[in-house]
Design a protein around this motif. Structure first.
Motif, PDB file in Angstrom:
ATOM      1  N   TYR A 224      96.931  -7.781 -69.348  1.00  0.00           N
ATOM      2  CA  TYR A 224      96.491  -8.980 -70.061  1.00  0.00           C
ATOM      3  C   TYR A 224      97.197  -9.149 -71.401  1.00  0.00           C
ATOM      4  N   TRP A 225      97.338  -8.044 -72.131  1.00  0.00           N
ATOM      5  CA  TRP A 225      97.919  -8.208 -73.463  1.00  0.00           C
ATOM      6  C   TRP A 225      99.410  -8.502 -73.389  1.00  0.00           C
ATOM      7  N   MET A 226     100.125  -7.937 -72.375  1.00  0.00           N
ATOM      8  CA  MET A 226     101.538  -8.251 -72.223  1.00  0.00           C
ATOM      9  C   MET A 226     101.726  -9.704 -71.793  1.00  0.00           C
ATOM     10  N   ILE A 227     100.829 -10.185 -70.924  1.00  0.00           N
ATOM     11  CA  ILE A 227     100.867 -11.598 -70.527  1.00  0.00           C
ATOM     12  C   ILE A 227     100.635 -12.477 -71.751  1.00  0.00           C
ATOM     13  N   SER A 228      99.682 -12.057 -72.587  1.00  0.00           N
ATOM     14  CA  SER A 228      99.383 -12.807 -73.807  1.00  0.00           C
ATOM     15  C   SER A 228     100.599 -12.873 -74.726  1.00  0.00           C
ATOM     16  N   LEU A 229     101.270 -11.738 -74.910  1.00  0.00           N
ATOM     17  CA  LEU A 229     102.425 -11.687 -75.803  1.00  0.00           C
ATOM     18  C   LEU A 229     103.572 -12.541 -75.279  1.00  0.00           C
ATOM     19  N   VAL A 230     103.897 -12.406 -74.000  1.00  0.00           N
ATOM     20  CA  VAL A 230     105.008 -13.160 -73.409  1.00  0.00           C
ATOM     21  C   VAL A 230     104.718 -14.662 -73.441  1.00  0.00           C
ATOM     22  N   THR A 231     103.479 -15.034 -73.123  1.00  0.00           N
ATOM     23  CA  THR A 231     103.106 -16.453 -73.131  1.00  0.00           C
ATOM     24  C   THR A 231     103.139 -17.014 -74.549  1.00  0.00           C
ATOM     25  N   ASN A 232     102.734 -16.219 -75.513  1.00  0.00           N
ATOM     26  CA  ASN A 232     102.752 -16.665 -76.909  1.00  0.00           C
ATOM     27  C   ASN A 232     104.181 -16.880 -77.395  1.00  0.00           C
ATOM     28  N   VAL A 233     105.092 -16.011 -76.959  1.00  0.00           N
ATOM     29  CA  VAL A 233     106.514 -16.182 -77.304  1.00  0.00           C
ATOM     30  C   VAL A 233     107.024 -17.517 -76.767  1.00  0.00           C
ATOM     31  N   ALA A 234     106.706 -17.798 -75.508  1.00  0.00           N
ATOM     32  CA  ALA A 234     107.129 -19.065 -74.905  1.00  0.00           C
ATOM     33  C   ALA A 234     106.531 -20.252 -75.656  1.00  0.00           C
TER      34      ALA A 234
END
Length: 234
Positions: A39-49
């Motif tokens: 979840y947190w990696m998805i959060s980080l990658v999505t936030n970058v986008a």
């Protein structure tokens, strides 16, 4: 001149978080002893986008009151990042059920529809209040989940994340207050209050620090897991 400067801030923080995600992703892929929550990696990658998409949108926007469709895309990505971060905090205390996971994913659709309607028929202020309202609920819930977990599992990294999240919450409230005190509606980028721009940048700083703390927490857990595995072997 103001538009490129604001866009640059989003690109800078997007680049910082992109570097963080690539470094941590490589570290996690090479670990055989412990796998962190996705979840947190998805959060980080999505936030970058979201940061890059929003920065691009700022460069092309002409009317803040009626921005282009890419702002709906960017803000939906921000919502997905915040949602995944909330799920990460909840995951610390209990496994995420399939039902909650499904409902969370489906919630992206009504968010997208509502924001798109606000983009077409609403105002800059109304869209911001909408985003800040959602952020307020998520940040408050995150702080609650983190506090519960830390009672049984003290962690300096989670304390840093809690502090960063608390700062994000205060800055979120600050943005809403600044807009509420505005006398006239904002239609152009150069009409944005300087204090609002400063608070927004400060919130991006706090957001980046929260992701750094999240990464530090999982790195800490991986080190403990690796040491435990080595002790068992020896």
């Amino acid at each position: 001149m103001l538009r490129p400067l604001i866009a640059l801030y989003f690109f800078i923080f997007g680049t910082i978080q992109l570097g963080l995600s690539l470094a941590l992703l490589h570290k996690y892929q090479t670990s055989n002893h412990f796998k962190p929550s996705s979840y947190w990696m998805i959060s980080l990658v999505t936030n970058v986008a979201a940061l890059f998409a929003f920065g691009y949108g700022v460069l092309s926007v002409k009317d803040v009151g009626r921005p282009e469709f890419n702002f709906t895309i960017a803000n939906t990505l921000f919502y997905m990042a915040a949602l995944a971060q909330w799920l990460f905090c909840k995951y610390l205390n209990q496994p995420i059920s399939k039902r909650l996971d499904f409902v969370s994913k489906i919630s992206v659709i009504p968010f997208f529809i509502i924001f798109e309607l606000l983009r077409q028929y609403g105002t800059f202020e109304l869209r911001t209040f909408y985003m800040m309202g959602i952020a307020f609920v998520m940040f408050t819930s995150q702080l609650y989940e983190l506090q519960i977990y830390k009672r049984k599992h003290p962690s300096s990294q989670l304390t840093y994340m809690q502090i960063a999240t608390g700062i994000e919450l205060l800055l979120c409230i600050g943005r809403a207050v600044i807009l509420a005190l505005q006398v006239s509606a904002i239609q152009r980028v150069d009409q944005l209050p300087q204090l609002l721009i400063f608070v927004t940048i400060a919130q991006m700083v706090a957001n980046t620090l929260a992701y750094v703390a999240m990464g530090g927490y999982w790195t800490e857990k991986m080190a403990i897991s690796r040491d435990s595995a080595l002790d068992q072997i020896s």
